[in-house]
Design a protein around this motif. Sequence first.
Motif, PDB file in Angstrom:
ATOM      1  N   GLY A   1       1.997  -8.099 -14.009  1.00 21.58           N
ATOM      2  CA  GLY A   1       2.181  -6.948 -13.123  1.00 21.58           C
ATOM      3  C   GLY A   1       0.859  -6.245 -12.835  1.00 21.58           C
ATOM      4  N   ASP A   2       0.058  -6.025 -13.898  1.00 19.09           N
ATOM      5  CA  ASP A   2      -1.257  -5.403 -13.707  1.00 19.09           C
ATOM      6  C   ASP A   2      -2.170  -6.288 -12.863  1.00 19.09           C
ATOM      7  OD1 ASP A   2      -0.466  -3.259 -15.195  1.00 19.09           O
ATOM      8  OD2 ASP A   2      -1.516  -3.857 -17.025  1.00 19.09           O
ATOM      9  N   PHE A   3      -2.124  -7.589 -13.132  1.00 19.94           N
ATOM     10  CA  PHE A   3      -2.966  -8.522 -12.377  1.00 19.94           C
ATOM     11  C   PHE A   3      -2.582  -8.525 -10.899  1.00 19.94           C
ATOM     12  CE2 PHE A   3      -3.777 -12.661 -10.498  1.00 19.94           C
ATOM     13  CZ  PHE A   3      -5.109 -12.868 -10.812  1.00 19.94           C
ATOM     14  N   HIS A   4      -1.293  -8.495 -10.631  1.00 20.66           N
ATOM     15  CA  HIS A   4      -0.818  -8.509  -9.240  1.00 20.66           C
ATOM     16  C   HIS A   4      -1.320  -7.281  -8.490  1.00 20.66           C
ATOM     17  CE1 HIS A   4       2.005  -9.957  -6.161  1.00 20.66           C
ATOM     18  NE2 HIS A   4       2.208  -8.684  -5.889  1.00 20.66           N
ATOM     19  N   ARG A   5      -1.219  -6.128  -9.127  1.00 19.03           N
ATOM     20  CA  ARG A   5      -1.668  -4.895  -8.460  1.00 19.03           C
ATOM     21  C   ARG A   5      -3.189  -4.850  -8.315  1.00 19.03           C
ATOM     22  NH1 ARG A   5       2.695  -3.036 -11.599  1.00 19.03           N
ATOM     23  NH2 ARG A   5       1.317  -2.726 -13.387  1.00 19.03           N
ATOM     24  N   LEU A   6      -3.903  -5.227  -9.388  1.00 19.72           N
ATOM     25  CA  LEU A   6      -5.358  -5.151  -9.360  1.00 19.72           C
ATOM     26  C   LEU A   6      -5.952  -6.122  -8.339  1.00 19.72           C
ATOM     27  CD1 LEU A   6      -7.871  -3.878 -10.643  1.00 19.72           C
ATOM     28  CD2 LEU A   6      -7.847  -5.730 -12.337  1.00 19.72           C
ATOM     29  N   SER A   7      -5.468  -7.358  -8.343  1.00 24.95           N
ATOM     30  CA  SER A   7      -5.984  -8.334  -7.383  1.00 24.95           C
ATOM     31  C   SER A   7      -5.610  -7.960  -5.959  1.00 24.95           C
ATOM     32  CB  SER A   7      -5.456  -9.733  -7.711  1.00 24.95           C
ATOM     33  OG  SER A   7      -4.031  -9.737  -7.745  1.00 24.95           O
ATOM     34  N   GLY A   8      -4.441  -7.337  -5.795  1.00 26.81           N
ATOM     35  CA  GLY A   8      -4.047  -6.888  -4.458  1.00 26.81           C
ATOM     36  C   GLY A   8      -4.964  -5.811  -3.918  1.00 26.81           C
ATOM     37  N   ILE A   9      -5.385  -4.900  -4.784  1.00 27.74           N
ATOM     38  CA  ILE A   9      -6.285  -3.820  -4.353  1.00 27.74           C
ATOM     39  C   ILE A   9      -7.616  -4.380  -3.879  1.00 27.74           C
ATOM     40  CG2 ILE A   9      -7.616  -1.837  -5.180  1.00 27.74           C
ATOM     41  CD1 ILE A   9      -5.268  -1.229  -7.062  1.00 27.74           C
ATOM     42  N   TRP A  10      -8.192  -5.281  -4.674  1.00 25.85           N
ATOM     43  CA  TRP A  10      -9.512  -5.808  -4.332  1.00 25.85           C
ATOM     44  C   TRP A  10      -9.454  -6.840  -3.214  1.00 25.85           C
ATOM     45  CZ3 TRP A  10     -14.043  -3.849  -5.822  1.00 25.85           C
ATOM     46  CH2 TRP A  10     -14.038  -2.960  -6.892  1.00 25.85           C
ATOM     47  N   SER A  11      -8.263  -7.297  -2.853  1.00 24.88           N
ATOM     48  CA  SER A  11      -8.126  -8.303  -1.792  1.00 24.88           C
ATOM     49  C   SER A  11      -7.551  -7.724  -0.513  1.00 24.88           C
ATOM     50  CB  SER A  11      -7.235  -9.450  -2.286  1.00 24.88           C
ATOM     51  OG  SER A  11      -7.735 -10.041  -3.457  1.00 24.88           O
ATOM     52  N   ILE A  12      -7.540  -6.407  -0.393  1.00 25.98           N
ATOM     53  CA  ILE A  12      -6.943  -5.797   0.803  1.00 25.98           C
ATOM     54  C   ILE A  12      -7.581  -6.343   2.069  1.00 25.98           C
ATOM     55  CG2 ILE A  12      -6.728  -3.639   2.087  1.00 25.98           C
ATOM     56  CD1 ILE A  12      -6.321  -2.207  -0.566  1.00 25.98           C
ATOM     57  N   TRP A  13      -8.918  -6.351   2.118  1.00 24.76           N
ATOM     58  CA  TRP A  13      -9.607  -6.800   3.326  1.00 24.76           C
ATOM     59  C   TRP A  13      -9.320  -8.268   3.615  1.00 24.76           C
ATOM     60  CZ3 TRP A  13     -13.107 -10.805   3.489  1.00 24.76           C
ATOM     61  CH2 TRP A  13     -13.565 -11.273   2.242  1.00 24.76           C
ATOM     62  N   PHE A  14      -9.267  -9.090   2.549  1.00 22.92           N
ATOM     63  CA  PHE A  14      -9.059 -10.526   2.734  1.00 22.92           C
ATOM     64  C   PHE A  14      -7.636 -10.814   3.204  1.00 22.92           C
ATOM     65  CE2 PHE A  14      -8.092 -14.818   1.109  1.00 22.92           C
ATOM     66  CZ  PHE A  14      -9.116 -15.528   1.720  1.00 22.92           C
TER      67      PHE A  14
ATOM     68  N   LEU B   1       0.822  -1.204   0.000  1.00 25.13           N
ATOM     69  CA  LEU B   1       0.000   0.000   0.000  1.00 25.13           C
ATOM     70  C   LEU B   1       0.856   1.254   0.000  1.00 25.13           C
ATOM     71  CD1 LEU B   1      -2.800  -1.028   2.540  1.00 25.13           C
ATOM     72  CD2 LEU B   1      -2.888  -1.061   0.050  1.00 25.13           C
ATOM     73  N   VAL B   2       2.045   1.163   0.612  1.00 25.56           N
ATOM     74  CA  VAL B   2       2.949   2.321   0.619  1.00 25.56           C
ATOM     75  C   VAL B   2       3.573   2.526  -0.754  1.00 25.56           C
ATOM     76  CG1 VAL B   2       5.076   3.247   1.591  1.00 25.56           C
ATOM     77  CG2 VAL B   2       3.403   2.141   3.088  1.00 25.56           C
ATOM     78  N   VAL B   3       3.994   1.428  -1.375  1.00 22.49           N
ATOM     79  CA  VAL B   3       4.661   1.523  -2.684  1.00 22.49           C
ATOM     80  C   VAL B   3       3.678   1.941  -3.773  1.00 22.49           C
ATOM     81  CG1 VAL B   3       5.825   0.178  -4.472  1.00 22.49           C
ATOM     82  CG2 VAL B   3       6.457  -0.124  -2.064  1.00 22.49           C
TER      83      VAL B   3
ATOM     84  N   LEU C   1      -8.480 -18.007  -4.138  1.00 25.12           N
ATOM     85  CA  LEU C   1      -7.928 -18.205  -5.486  1.00 25.12           C
ATOM     86  C   LEU C   1      -7.195 -16.948  -5.957  1.00 25.12           C
ATOM     87  CD1 LEU C   1     -10.724 -20.094  -7.468  1.00 25.12           C
ATOM     88  CD2 LEU C   1      -8.498 -20.973  -6.746  1.00 25.12           C
ATOM     89  N   ILE C   2      -7.808 -15.779  -5.719  1.00 28.95           N
ATOM     90  CA  ILE C   2      -7.166 -14.530  -6.118  1.00 28.95           C
ATOM     91  C   ILE C   2      -5.820 -14.378  -5.406  1.00 28.95           C
ATOM     92  CG2 ILE C   2      -7.358 -12.014  -6.037  1.00 28.95           C
ATOM     93  CD1 ILE C   2      -9.135 -13.280  -8.125  1.00 28.95           C
ATOM     94  N   MET C   3      -5.794 -14.675  -4.126  1.00 25.05           N
ATOM     95  CA  MET C   3      -4.557 -14.556  -3.360  1.00 25.05           C
ATOM     96  C   MET C   3      -3.503 -15.540  -3.862  1.00 25.05           C
ATOM     97  SD  MET C   3      -4.259 -14.611   0.767  1.00 25.05           S
ATOM     98  CE  MET C   3      -2.685 -14.446   1.594  1.00 25.05           C
ATOM     99  N   SER C   4      -3.923 -16.756  -4.204  1.00 29.44           N
ATOM    100  CA  SER C   4      -2.982 -17.734  -4.760  1.00 29.44           C
ATOM    101  C   SER C   4      -2.434 -17.257  -6.097  1.00 29.44           C
ATOM    102  CB  SER C   4      -3.683 -19.090  -4.923  1.00 29.44           C
ATOM    103  OG  SER C   4      -4.160 -19.573  -3.683  1.00 29.44           O
ATOM    104  N   MET C   5      -3.293 -16.660  -6.919  1.00 30.16           N
ATOM    105  CA  MET C   5      -2.836 -16.131  -8.200  1.00 30.16           C
ATOM    106  C   MET C   5      -1.905 -14.939  -8.005  1.00 30.16           C
ATOM    107  SD  MET C   5      -3.985 -18.028 -10.575  1.00 30.16           S
ATOM    108  CE  MET C   5      -3.733 -16.989 -12.012  1.00 30.16           C
ATOM    109  N   MET C   6      -2.129 -14.161  -6.952  1.00 29.66           N
ATOM    110  CA  MET C   6      -1.218 -13.060  -6.653  1.00 29.66           C
ATOM    111  C   MET C   6       0.177 -13.586  -6.342  1.00 29.66           C
ATOM    112  SD  MET C   6      -3.313 -10.403  -4.264  1.00 29.66           S
ATOM    113  CE  MET C   6      -1.761  -9.592  -3.876  1.00 29.66           C
ATOM    114  N   VAL C   7       0.230 -14.628  -5.520  1.00 35.88           N
ATOM    115  CA  VAL C   7       1.528 -15.221  -5.193  1.00 35.88           C
ATOM    116  C   VAL C   7       2.171 -15.810  -6.450  1.00 35.88           C
ATOM    117  CG1 VAL C   7       2.685 -16.998  -3.823  1.00 35.88           C
ATOM    118  CG2 VAL C   7       0.806 -15.685  -2.829  1.00 35.88           C
ATOM    119  N   LEU C   8       1.360 -16.473  -7.291  1.00 37.14           N
ATOM    120  CA  LEU C   8       1.885 -17.042  -8.526  1.00 37.14           C
ATOM    121  C   LEU C   8       2.409 -15.953  -9.453  1.00 37.14           C
ATOM    122  CD1 LEU C   8       2.345 -19.445 -10.401  1.00 37.14           C
ATOM    123  CD2 LEU C   8      -0.019 -19.161 -11.208  1.00 37.14           C
ATOM    124  N   SER C   9       1.660 -14.850  -9.588  1.00 34.97           N
ATOM    125  CA  SER C   9       2.119 -13.756 -10.452  1.00 34.97           C
ATOM    126  C   SER C   9       3.392 -13.147  -9.910  1.00 34.97           C
ATOM    127  CB  SER C   9       1.026 -12.701 -10.572  1.00 34.97           C
ATOM    128  OG  SER C   9       0.726 -12.115  -9.311  1.00 34.97           O
TER     129      SER C   9
END
Length: 404
Positions: free
Chosen positions: A191-204, A165-167, A350-358
């Motif tokens: 890169g876009d997927f990592h950032r986008l999924s991270g934004i929508w998964s903040i609460w999770f 969130l800082v970066v 699944l989104i979080m797993s894909m974030m780690v994979l990306s």
Amino acid sequence: MSKKSRSKLWFLVHSWLALPIWFFVLIVCVTGTLAVVSQEIVWLVNPEMRASKPSDDATLLSYDQVVAAIKQAQPQTQVQSIVRPDESHFALEVGVTYPDGRPDKIYVNPYSGIVQGSAPTFNFRGFTRALHGWWLVPFTNGFSWGWYLVSLLGLPLLASLVTGLVVYKRFWKGFFRPTLRIRHGARIFWGDFHRLSGIWSIWFIAVISITGTWFLIQALLSDNQISISSAPVIPVVSRESVPLSAEGVAPPQLNLDRAIEIAQQRIPGLETSFVSLPGNAYSHLEIGGRGWYPLMFQTATINPYNGEVAASRLLSDRTALEFVTESMRPLHTGDFGGLWIKLIWFFFGLIMSMMVLSGLLIWTKRTALATANAFKRSQKPSRKAQPAPLLQPSIHRESAEGNL
């Protein structure tokens, strides 16, 4: 090799050594995602767990009717516990003991009382939870080191959320203007997927990292014999309260439906989801379930002979610390609101797993390119210093004349 080249070499070694950690995190995320719906997966492959409603007007059997149906099918079987799953299409899970002392768990249809089969001691649900929770490392003396290894990931996960969130400056803009470029190469897409999924998964990510860190604290407290529980120690049923009976015959006990009524009078709004029957003549009957707060169970401990409530454990009996800590496990697993909550947890898992994979793919590609460039530089022949050309005599003479 120059000092700068040695530094780059050590950085590459460090990068490659980090890849096993990435794989470990990926496996933990994937197994945790599967564990959320593991019970539903077992339900799909095991018809003995299924208990679809036979008709629209069909009603669930009461707990006394369930016990009577089991006794009719297996007269020598002793019922120890009955668990009613949150979802109505699941069979009841009944713990029983056979005459030879062998314990078992059986599936019972909640509408007909038919015993549909025995539950395996270790199925896919147990495997995924054990693999995710403690890496299948046995508990020999306190919590296993596998538990510590997995729960320790909660700290870097929480740190990655904060640093991300800082970066990512003005990250909230991603909610309104999401960017996912699919025609600009794999690196830009991931890169876009990592950032986008991270934004929508903040609460999770916050929920999983905080609850995972609590599991680490829980293990540390338990292994050091530190308790934060305020639950009272309930004495056994006094000998004078146990009715006399003929030899070899169990003393008469309160029927379950009446005991549930007593529990509901003590705990308003109680939805009974499990019953634990006395294991011997001096044990209590325990009835529990959820109330208005779905993350915690409330229980009533009842004398099985006279219906006296020996103790109760309500939401109001918990301290503020217990109220928070006892909510950690259902928040981590998503097991508190039926199938729809599980599906939400599964989707974001699944989104979080894909974030780690990306992140793993991005990291691997960068490290591989840096390694290839370093190898190419090491193969280039070093340039030899060329001697300066001698000045021509005419140049010397012109210079001398110019100095005059």
